[in-house]
Write a protein that holds these residues in place. Structure first.
Motif, mmCIF file in Angstrom:
data_model
loop_
_atom_site.group_PDB
_atom_site.id
_atom_site.type_symbol
_atom_site.label_atom_id
_atom_site.label_comp_id
_atom_site.label_asym_id
_atom_site.label_seq_id
_atom_site.Cartn_x
_atom_site.Cartn_y
_atom_site.Cartn_z
ATOM 1 N N GLU A 51 7.142 4.227 -13.650
ATOM 2 C CA GLU A 51 6.829 4.074 -15.064
ATOM 3 C C GLU A 51 7.451 5.204 -15.875
ATOM 4 O O GLU A 51 8.060 4.969 -16.924
ATOM 5 C CB GLU A 51 5.316 4.058 -15.272
ATOM 6 N N GLN A 52 7.337 6.448 -15.397
ATOM 7 C CA GLN A 52 7.900 7.588 -16.118
ATOM 8 C C GLN A 52 9.424 7.504 -16.181
ATOM 9 O O GLN A 52 10.028 7.797 -17.213
ATOM 10 C CB GLN A 52 7.481 8.906 -15.465
ATOM 11 N N GLN A 55 10.271 5.066 -18.887
ATOM 12 C CA GLN A 55 10.061 5.644 -20.213
ATOM 13 C C GLN A 55 11.166 6.634 -20.563
ATOM 14 O O GLN A 55 11.646 6.661 -21.698
ATOM 15 C CB GLN A 55 8.686 6.313 -20.289
#
Length: 70
Positions: A51-52, A55
Motif C-alpha cells: 500500500e505504501q 501511495q
C-alpha cells in the motif's frame, strides 16, 4: 444518457451514469478495493508495504504531472 460504440463487434453500451462514473473521484474505500483486486490479479499479497509503495508511486506521478503543467 450517453451511448458509446464499443469495439469491433459494434455493440453499444448505454448507461445513464456513464459520464459521472468516468469523471468522478473514487472514494477511499473504492480505491482500496481496486488496489486489493489489482494486487490479487498480480499474485501479490496486499500488505501495508505494498500500500505504501503504491501511495509513493502516485505521489511521484502527481508531482511529475504538476511539473509538466508548469
Amino acid at each position: 444518457m450517453q451511448c458509446h460504440k464499443r469495439g469491433r463487434d459494434a455493440s453499444w453500451c448505454c448507461h445513464p451514469d456513464l459520464e459521472e462514473l468516468a469523471t468522478r473521484e473514487l472514494t477511499a474505500a473504492e480505491r482500496e478495493q481496486r488496489a486489493i483486486e489489482a494486487a490479487s490479479e498480480l499474485g501479490v499479497e496486499y500488505t501495508e508495504q505494498v500500500e505504501q509503495a503504491g501511495q509513493d508511486a502516485w505521489a511521484k506521478i502527481r508531482a511529475h504531472q504538476g511539473s509538466a503543467a508548469a
